[in-house]
Scaffold this motif. Structure first.
Motif, PDB file in Angstrom:
ATOM      1  N   LEU A  68       2.261   1.796  -3.400  1.00 29.50           N
ATOM      2  CA  LEU A  68       1.284   2.325  -4.354  1.00 29.50           C
ATOM      3  C   LEU A  68       0.990   3.795  -4.091  1.00 29.50           C
ATOM      4  O   LEU A  68       0.875   4.584  -5.027  1.00 29.50           O
ATOM      5  CB  LEU A  68      -0.006   1.498  -4.281  1.00 29.50           C
ATOM      6  N   VAL A  69       0.897   4.167  -2.805  1.00 35.68           N
ATOM      7  CA  VAL A  69       0.673   5.576  -2.489  1.00 35.68           C
ATOM      8  C   VAL A  69       1.860   6.408  -2.956  1.00 35.68           C
ATOM      9  O   VAL A  69       1.697   7.505  -3.507  1.00 35.68           O
ATOM     10  CB  VAL A  69       0.411   5.757  -0.983  1.00 35.68           C
ATOM     11  N   ALA A 128       3.338  10.013  -9.533  1.00 36.64           N
ATOM     12  CA  ALA A 128       2.598  10.300 -10.768  1.00 36.64           C
ATOM     13  C   ALA A 128       2.096  11.733 -10.760  1.00 36.64           C
ATOM     14  O   ALA A 128       2.136  12.419 -11.789  1.00 36.64           O
ATOM     15  CB  ALA A 128       1.419   9.331 -10.912  1.00 36.64           C
ATOM     16  N   GLY A 129       1.644  12.189  -9.577  1.00 39.62           N
ATOM     17  CA  GLY A 129       1.202  13.575  -9.477  1.00 39.62           C
ATOM     18  C   GLY A 129       2.318  14.546  -9.773  1.00 39.62           C
ATOM     19  O   GLY A 129       2.150  15.516 -10.511  1.00 39.62           O
ATOM     20  N   ALA A 169       3.151  14.497 -13.451  1.00 45.04           N
ATOM     21  CA  ALA A 169       2.130  15.200 -14.242  1.00 45.04           C
ATOM     22  C   ALA A 169       2.275  16.704 -14.080  1.00 45.04           C
ATOM     23  O   ALA A 169       2.104  17.461 -15.044  1.00 45.04           O
ATOM     24  CB  ALA A 169       0.736  14.746 -13.809  1.00 45.04           C
ATOM     25  N   LEU A 170       2.620  17.151 -12.863  1.00 45.89           N
ATOM     26  CA  LEU A 170       2.813  18.588 -12.647  1.00 45.89           C
ATOM     27  C   LEU A 170       3.984  19.088 -13.492  1.00 45.89           C
ATOM     28  O   LEU A 170       3.919  20.158 -14.101  1.00 45.89           O
ATOM     29  CB  LEU A 170       3.062  18.872 -11.162  1.00 45.89           C
ATOM     30  N   VAL A 180       5.027  17.791 -16.262  1.00 46.22           N
ATOM     31  CA  VAL A 180       4.586  17.816 -17.660  1.00 46.22           C
ATOM     32  C   VAL A 180       3.799  19.083 -17.933  1.00 46.22           C
ATOM     33  O   VAL A 180       4.022  19.778 -18.928  1.00 46.22           O
ATOM     34  CB  VAL A 180       3.729  16.565 -17.965  1.00 46.22           C
ATOM     35  N   LEU A 181       2.871  19.405 -17.001  1.00 46.11           N
ATOM     36  CA  LEU A 181       2.063  20.613 -17.194  1.00 46.11           C
ATOM     37  C   LEU A 181       2.959  21.849 -17.217  1.00 46.11           C
ATOM     38  O   LEU A 181       2.782  22.732 -18.045  1.00 46.11           O
ATOM     39  CB  LEU A 181       1.039  20.748 -16.063  1.00 46.11           C
ATOM     40  N   ALA A 182       3.925  21.890 -16.307  1.00 45.17           N
ATOM     41  CA  ALA A 182       4.762  23.083 -16.205  1.00 45.17           C
ATOM     42  C   ALA A 182       5.665  23.220 -17.428  1.00 45.17           C
ATOM     43  O   ALA A 182       5.763  24.294 -18.013  1.00 45.17           O
ATOM     44  CB  ALA A 182       5.599  23.018 -14.929  1.00 45.17           C
ATOM     45  N   LEU A 183       6.312  22.134 -17.825  1.00 49.50           N
ATOM     46  CA  LEU A 183       7.329  22.248 -18.873  1.00 49.50           C
ATOM     47  C   LEU A 183       6.710  22.143 -20.254  1.00 49.50           C
ATOM     48  O   LEU A 183       7.005  22.926 -21.145  1.00 49.50           O
ATOM     49  CB  LEU A 183       8.396  21.168 -18.686  1.00 49.50           C
ATOM     50  N   PHE A 240       1.568   6.881  -6.561  1.00 46.46           N
ATOM     51  CA  PHE A 240       0.501   7.852  -6.823  1.00 46.46           C
ATOM     52  C   PHE A 240       1.040   9.271  -6.707  1.00 46.46           C
ATOM     53  O   PHE A 240       0.845  10.116  -7.587  1.00 46.46           O
ATOM     54  CB  PHE A 240      -0.622   7.584  -5.818  1.00 46.46           C
ATOM     55  N   MET A 241       1.764   9.524  -5.597  1.00 49.32           N
ATOM     56  CA  MET A 241       2.346  10.855  -5.397  1.00 49.32           C
ATOM     57  C   MET A 241       3.335  11.180  -6.514  1.00 49.32           C
ATOM     58  O   MET A 241       3.383  12.288  -7.033  1.00 49.32           O
ATOM     59  CB  MET A 241       3.054  10.922  -4.041  1.00 49.32           C
ATOM     60  N   ILE A 296       0.841  -1.206   0.000  1.00 47.80           N
ATOM     61  CA  ILE A 296       0.000   0.000   0.000  1.00 47.80           C
ATOM     62  C   ILE A 296       0.866   1.242   0.000  1.00 47.80           C
ATOM     63  O   ILE A 296       0.645   2.178  -0.764  1.00 47.80           O
ATOM     64  CB  ILE A 296      -0.946  -0.011   1.221  1.00 47.80           C
TER      65      ILE A 296
END
Lengths: 154, 263
Positions: A9-10, A16-17, A20-21, A23-26, A13-14, A6
């Motif tokens: 996986l957490v 991946a966040g 993704a941030l 990716v959004l920024a760059l 998850f973090m 667990i």
């Protein structure tokens, strides 16, 4: 064992966040502008680049051969210096090629079109394209039109 | 005359009980949050809840984000080609996803997927008197049950929103560039030229933080205030989804007006 999976996986998850941030920024907001791929660098000086943006395509006969990596102002000649990266496989573009800035559609964004010349030597890394045509600015065109309408004697 | 008076009385009573309910929810939240931190013991509980609230929601978030991005790409392309400006597709997809669709749809999905589960879980704990027996043993149910769930929702929501936005933009890219043949350079280039990190992306994340707070608060409180019967649990779960959806949509308008409307 279950508790540890667990936690893993957490953690994923973090992670991946965060990814993704990044990716959004760059990639999306372009905090850093990076054009990938291998190729060689060519520059061209324009009188006016209009609405040309970094990463806009460089085309020959409408086929994409590269992208714009940098747009700067030359401090002595006050011309716009456009740096573009041409794909490595397009290595037989003649050295007397001319570059023009066109618009995609009526309201679209600008891009650079290369018109190949007939020279035997080819463009290399660091070459400068001498023959350039600036972007057509709509207001200038209208101004010229109005001027010629007012002075029909010409 | 007396009928009218009774109607007015009824209205007054329901208004008062509404205010009371909001007050109770506020006191409940303060009691949950304002307490001496016990990091060593709370942390494993938080991780467990992050798993069930966050990690288990990732699949639904990714799948819906992909399809929403793809639909946006398709619809946007069809409209933009009429004006010969399909190279602005990236801007359309990125701006609408990052500013509005990402936070809002993610919060709605989150309310349906995680919020309802939280309410039902806590409601059942109350119906089977687990919360009472915890109190009997000297364990504060607010600390042991409510607080980890609340914090998990609060933390997971922005992370899910960021993943949602990135995946949706990728979906738009798949349809626009890979399938419909928009130039990839213009797609990303125009997007980067018009999407600002602070104004668009950070504001979207702020929205999702607020939504995460509100949705988990509603879910946790509805569970805690359940009428402890099977029917009561069902009603509380329904209320969670309805209230949090309405709250998300209403707050979205207010937040947009404050952060982006120049109000």
């Amino acid at each position: 064992m279950r508790a540890r999976s667990i936690e893993t996986l957490v953690g994923l998850f973090m992670l991946a966040g965060i990814v993704a941030l990044l990716v959004l920024a760059l990639k999306v907001s372009g905090l850093s502008s990076y054009v990938g791929g291998t190729g060689y660098i060519v520059t061209a000086n324009f009188d006016n680049v209009g609405d040309l943006k970094i990463r806009a395509p460089v085309t020959i006969s409408g086929v994409r051969v590269g992208a714009i990596t940098k747009i700067q102002l030359d401090k002595t000649t006050f011309k716009a210096v456009v740096t573009m990266k041409i794909n490595a496989d397009q290595n037989e573009i003649p050295a007397d090629t001319s570059a023009s800035i066109y618009t995609q559609g009526l309201l679209g964004s600008n891009y650079i079109s290369l018109n190949p010349g007939y020279d035997q030597t080819v463009l290399k890394n660091g070459s400068v394209i001498g023959n350039t045509h600036p972007a057509l600015i709509l207001e200038d065109l209208i101004g010229q039109l109005l001027f010629s309408l007012k002075n029909p004697s010409k | 005359m007396s009928v009218l008076l009774k109607k007015i009385q009824l209205l007054g009573r329901s208004g008062l009980s509404y205010c009371q309910e909001i007050g109770k929810a506020g006191i409940f939240l303060t009691n949950t949050l304002v307490r001496k931190p016990r990091f060593g013991k709370s942390f494993p509980l938080l991780i467990e809840q992050l798993f069930s609230v966050g990690v288990l929601s990732v699949i639904i978030i990714i799948v819906s984000a992909l399809f929403i991005g793809m639909v946006l790409g398709l619809q946007g392309y069809n409209t933009l080609t009429q004006y010969a400006s399909s190279q602005q597709l990236g801007v359309l997809v990125a701006k609408s996803v990052v500013r509005e669709l990402g936070p809002v749809i993610c919060a709605l999905l989150f309310a349906g997927r995680a919020g309802s589960a939280l309410t039902a879980e806590i409601g059942l704990m109350k119906a089977t008197e687990q919360l009472d027996s915890m109190e009997m043993m000297g364990v504060d149910p607010l600390w042991r049950v409510i607080a980890p769930r609340f914090w998990a929702g609060f933390i997971a929501m922005p992370v899910l929103e960021i993943i949602f936005s990135a995946v949706a933009i990728f979906g738009g890219y798949l349809v626009g560039v890979e399938w419909l043949g928009v130039d990839g350079g213009s797609f990303w280039g125009n997007m980067q030229a018009s999407v600002a990190f602070h104004e668009d992306i950070v504001n979207g994340i702020i929205k999702s933080i607020v939504f995460g707070f509100v949705v988990t608060w509603i879910a946790v409180y509805q569970g805690y205030a359940t009428v402890p019967t099977a029917e009561g649990i069902g009603r509380a779960t329904t209320r969670t989804v309805v209230y949090s959806s309405l709250a998300v949509l209403g707050l979205d308008f207010v937040l947009t007006a404050v952060m982006m409307g120049g109000w």
